[in-house]
Write a protein that holds these residues in place. Structure first.
Motif, mmCIF file in Angstrom:
data_model
loop_
_atom_site.group_PDB
_atom_site.id
_atom_site.type_symbol
_atom_site.label_atom_id
_atom_site.label_comp_id
_atom_site.label_asym_id
_atom_site.label_seq_id
_atom_site.Cartn_x
_atom_site.Cartn_y
_atom_site.Cartn_z
ATOM 1 N N ASN A 189 -4.531 4.602 -5.602
ATOM 2 C CA ASN A 189 -5.322 3.587 -4.899
ATOM 3 C C ASN A 189 -4.480 3.159 -3.706
ATOM 4 O O ASN A 189 -3.557 2.351 -3.844
ATOM 5 C CB ASN A 189 -5.608 2.405 -5.835
ATOM 6 C CG ASN A 189 -6.569 1.402 -5.232
ATOM 7 O OD1 ASN A 189 -6.603 1.215 -4.021
ATOM 8 N ND2 ASN A 189 -7.344 0.741 -6.078
ATOM 9 N N GLU A 190 -4.771 3.746 -2.550
ATOM 10 C CA GLU A 190 -3.910 3.556 -1.375
ATOM 11 C C GLU A 190 -3.826 2.094 -0.939
ATOM 12 O O GLU A 190 -2.739 1.577 -0.675
ATOM 13 C CB GLU A 190 -4.416 4.423 -0.220
ATOM 14 C CG GLU A 190 -4.270 5.918 -0.475
ATOM 15 C CD GLU A 190 -4.728 6.752 0.707
ATOM 16 O OE1 GLU A 190 -3.896 7.035 1.586
ATOM 17 O OE2 GLU A 190 -5.927 7.100 0.755
ATOM 18 N N LYS A 191 -4.971 1.418 -0.848
ATOM 19 C CA LYS A 191 -4.974 0.033 -0.365
ATOM 20 C C LYS A 191 -4.242 -0.902 -1.314
ATOM 21 O O LYS A 191 -3.504 -1.796 -0.895
ATOM 22 C CB LYS A 191 -6.412 -0.441 -0.164
ATOM 23 C CG LYS A 191 -7.115 0.208 1.022
ATOM 24 C CD LYS A 191 -8.506 -0.376 1.214
ATOM 25 C CE LYS A 191 -9.201 0.258 2.410
ATOM 26 N NZ LYS A 191 -10.567 -0.287 2.608
ATOM 27 N N GLY A 212 0.808 -1.219 0.000
ATOM 28 C CA GLY A 212 0.000 0.000 0.000
ATOM 29 C C GLY A 212 0.836 1.262 0.000
ATOM 30 O O GLY A 212 2.060 1.229 0.161
ATOM 31 N N SER A 219 0.514 5.785 0.900
ATOM 32 C CA SER A 219 -0.307 6.849 1.479
ATOM 33 C C SER A 219 -0.458 7.992 0.483
ATOM 34 O O SER A 219 0.468 8.308 -0.276
ATOM 35 C CB SER A 219 0.324 7.376 2.769
ATOM 36 O OG SER A 219 1.456 8.181 2.491
#
Length: 279
Positions: free
Chosen positions: A43-45, A13, A15
């Motif tokens: 898309n952080e995740k 992931g 941030s």
């Protein structure tokens, strides 16, 4: 000057704050290489970042990343501006340059889109049996119904395929609802014009801007098109991912199982979206 999009994949992931800092570093030195980084999707995740830029060549675009922060893209492709606009839209950005979800206040856009295809059943036969003028009128009915549904449900027309339309959606559920509206309106037209019923197949798939293909949303476009071709007349065929993303959205699906599609090495799990009103 060519337009490029790249993808950075960060295991574990990423941030939004770190991506914003990296983008700011790009902007500081981009003039040195004649590059303009416009915006990015994160898309952080999933740990995926997609950057959009104009550059004299691919190496110049990569060099800005390399010198600014060392985060060289995993893949970089040249894209057509009109396709970028069609798939992603004229996306607004926040102060950091991150793309925002259209219509949302300040929600960052992860770049995922649902691609939908329509295809008029036996369009060539229609022309042969009805003549050019009548067949064009039927095509006009299709175009009006599809475009009205796109307008009502947040879709963007990417291109007309001759006997259908390719469209892009931010909302996966919106894409399915659009397909349902299309089939219901065509059904109304058929009931009012039983001598000239117009039947359409619909296929849809969801994915990211840069995948294994060298085209924008290449894999997603190919999958949606193949599902559309595989669908029966008046059927809406979607991927398993779409069915899962629509859980809790009040939509009904019937699992079709695995289907073999041209160009795909493995069978694809597909679902039929129900559009007829329950009796």
């Amino acid at each position: 000057m060519p337009l490029y999009m790249d993808i950075h994949e960060v295991p574990g992931g990423v941030s939004a704050e770190d991506v914003a800092k990296a983008h700011a570093q790009d902007v500081k030195i981009e003039d040195k290489y004649g590059v303009r980084y416009h915006k990015y999707w994160v898309n952080e995740k999933a740990g995926k970042i997609f950057c959009l830029c104009h550059a004299p060549n691919a190496e110049a675009a990569a060099q800005v990343h390399r010198e600014a922060h060392g985060m060289v893209a995993d893949k970089l492709i040249e894209i057509q501006p009109e396709l970028a606009e069609g798939f992603l839209g004229g996306v607004e950005v926040n102060d950091s340059g991150a793309a925002l979800v259209p219509g949302a206040t300040n929600e960052q856009d992860p770049g995922i889109r649902t691609v939908l295809f329509t295809d008029i059943v036996e369009s060539t036969t229609l022309t042969q049996s009805l003549g050019d003028e009548a067949a064009m009128a039927m095509l006009g009915v299709h175009d009006t119904i599809v475009r009205d549904a796109l307008s009502a449900l947040g879709g963007r027309e990417v291109k007309h395929t001759g006997d259908g339309i390719m469209a892009s959606f931010v909302s996966t559920a919106g894409a399915v609802r659009c397909a349902i509206q299309i089939q219901r309106e065509l059904d109304k037209h058929a009931q009012a014009n039983p001598e000239r019923p117009l039947k359409v197949r619909v296929g849809a798939a969801a994915g990211e801007p840069v995948e294994q293909h060298n085209d924008l949303f290449g894999s997603t476009v190919q999958l949606a098109a193949r599902l559309c071709a595989h669908a029966q007349p008046e059927q809406i065929l979607v991927t398993n991912a779409i069915a899962e993303l629509c859980v809790g959205k009040g939509l009904r699906f019937e699992e079709l199982g695995e289907v073999v599609l041209k160009g795909f090495g493995s069978p694809v799990r597909a679902h039929v979206a129900a559009w007829r009103q329950p009796s």
